[in-house]
Design an enzyme around this catalytic site. Structure first.
Site, short mmCIF file in Angstrom:
data_model
loop_
_atom_site.label_atom_id
_atom_site.label_comp_id
_atom_site.label_asym_id
_atom_site.label_seq_id
_atom_site.Cartn_x
_atom_site.Cartn_y
_atom_site.Cartn_z
N SER A 215 8.68 26.22 18.11
CA SER A 215 9.94 26.68 18.51
C SER A 215 11.26 26.38 17.84
O SER A 215 10.99 26.67 16.47
CB SER A 215 10.39 26.37 20.09
OG SER A 215 11.13 27.34 20.58
N HIS B 54 4.99 30.40 25.56
CA HIS B 54 5.87 29.83 24.57
C HIS B 54 5.51 28.15 24.87
O HIS B 54 6.05 27.62 25.71
CB HIS B 54 7.14 30.14 24.87
CG HIS B 54 7.97 29.37 23.90
ND1 HIS B 54 8.12 29.95 22.47
CD2 HIS B 54 8.94 28.48 24.07
CE1 HIS B 54 9.26 29.02 21.83
NE2 HIS B 54 9.49 28.26 22.71
#
Ligand code: GTR
Length: 429
Positions: A269, A410
């Protein structure tokens, strides 16, 4: 209430409403991400190669220098070039993971005329290794103590983002955080495969909030803070990248168990955005892995799919340099895009990874960057990414330019790491 007072209250209330509707907070709430492929604006990407230029190793070098400057000045911000002192101290070592791993903890001390700052580096290597091992190096979101259930790992004293799940109280890490990120750091699997893994806390380098660049490593270089006059100076992602280079200094100079020529920088990320920029800036890294890095990482900014330049600059005004805000709602004016960032890593192995449900990070935009960067790998004599289009979920294509799409959200998990271990094998050979 007198009518005069009523009018004044109404006026004040309306004033607040009008001011409020212009506040960044409300503007942020109104943001609606585009997840419709048919609504992706038509765009023209800036070329990887000089327009009409030759695609050769010789012509790549000046073009690369030009692109580095653009990414530095327009997006991440340039780190300082002034002098600093660095010292390493091993503060602890022992066995971990039932004796399979050697755990070492180092304190990296940095000093300039402006002050001192230290960062703790945690390193695991296989105890049965007969020579220095290729090693993954990555930042964590909440501190070294979160990566394993190991009571000996130092708990960071740096500022932490609020999180009950990670045992953070009043922005301070506590014992309760131990091992809470272990699913993201499968240390046993990594050492079983014959590799090392090293990590430090991103907030030890620079706290992840908009503090006017007064703390973290920014404070060591007060003359180099971004300001109105110098909007091109380093934001937090550049500071994290610079810090990772200092961790590599330590691994190369101090940690005998690690093969310092074979250190791959990895990040998830925001830390995956960082891993790409780190390897672009520091050629000593043998390769880079960006996991679900999205906007400002591997995803093409011009697609404006999911998170956009304006949205990221509003939510995280400290991540990039001041000049990057010029491209809010104006991606087509960017002189660069993220396929060029991936190309900057050539010829070193690079891995871009996405997750199928992580639409905010734009898996297709991440894939396209990896694919388009292949032209430079090919010109430098290596194979590019073998996939022609975004593959089905749970497909991993491992090569010099690697890509996978994991099914799910994610995150970074054991499936991702199993593939990163396969990728690492080519660096070990
Ligand atoms: C999100 C941000 C992303 C990504 C993510 C993370 O809020 O919009 O760009 O960086 O955080 O780092 O977890």
């Amino acid at each position: 209430m007198s009518s005069q007072l009523f009018r004044a209250t109404l006026f004040f209330g309306l004033g607040l409403f009008v001011a409020g509707s212009c506040s960044p907070l409300l503007a942020q709430k109104k943001f609606v991400a585009n997840y419709d492929e048919s609504k992706v604006p038509s765009y023209q990407l800036p070329p990887i190669w000089q327009d009409d230029g030759e695609k050769t190793a010789e012509s790549w070098q000046p073009r690369r220098a030009e692109l580095m400057q653009l990414f530095g000045n327009q997006m991440y911000g340039t780190p300082p070039e002034s002098e600093f002192k660095i010292r390493f101290e091993e503060i602890e070592s022992g066995k971990s993971f039932d004796g399979k791993a050697l755990r070492q903890q180092f304190r990296v001390e940095l000093a300039t005329e402006a002050g001192e700052h230290s960062i703790d580096l945690l390193v695991f290597t296989p105890t049965n290794a007969t020579k220095p091992v290729p090693t993954f190096l990555g930042l964590s979101f909440f501190g070294n103590h979160t990566v394993a259930d190991d009571k000996v790992i130092t708990v960071t004293s740096s500022w932490c983002r609020s999180s009950k799940d990670k045992g953070v109280e009043d922005n301070r890490a506590t014992e309760a955080g131990r091992g809470t990120s272990k699913s993201r750091w499968p240390v046993e699997m990594i050492v079983d495969a014959g590799f090392g893994v090293a990590t430090c806390y991103c907030g030890d380098i620079d706290p992840d909030f908009d503090d006017g660049f007064n703390n973290g490593v920014h404070a060591l270089f007060p003359g180099h803070r971004p300001d109105a006059e110098h909007p091109d100076r380093w934001g937090t992602i550049s500071a994290w990248a610079w810090g990772l280079s200092r961790m590599l200094d330590c691994l190369q100079q101090e940690v005998k168990a690690v093969d310092g020529e074979r250190v791959v920088v990895i990040g998830h990320s925001r830390l995956g955005k960082t891993s790409l920029w780190t390897a672009a800036m520091d050629a000593r890294f043998a390769g880079a892995i960006s996991n679900d890095s999205g906007c400002g990482g591997a995803a093409l900014s011009r697609r404006a799919f999911g998170e956009t330049v304006e949205r990221i600059n509003t939510s995280f005004p400290h991540w990039f340099c001041g000049d990057f805000k010029r491209y809010n709602k104006n991606e087509s004016a960017l002189p660069i895009d993220q396929h060029q960032l991936v190309a900057l890593l050539a010829p070193r192995p690079v891995y871009v990874a996405s997750a199928s449900e992580d639409r905010w990070a734009d898996p297709k935009g991440e894939f396209l960057s990896a694919k388009l960067s292949s032209t430079v790998y090919e010109a430098l004599g290596h194979a590019g990414l073998k996939l022609e289009e975004l593959p089905p979920a749970n497909t991993a294509e491992i090569g010099r330019v690697s890509y996978h799409l994991r099914e799910g959200k994610h995150d970074i998990n054991a499936w991702d790491w199993a593939n990163y271990i396969r990728f690492m094998q080519q660096i070990a050979d």
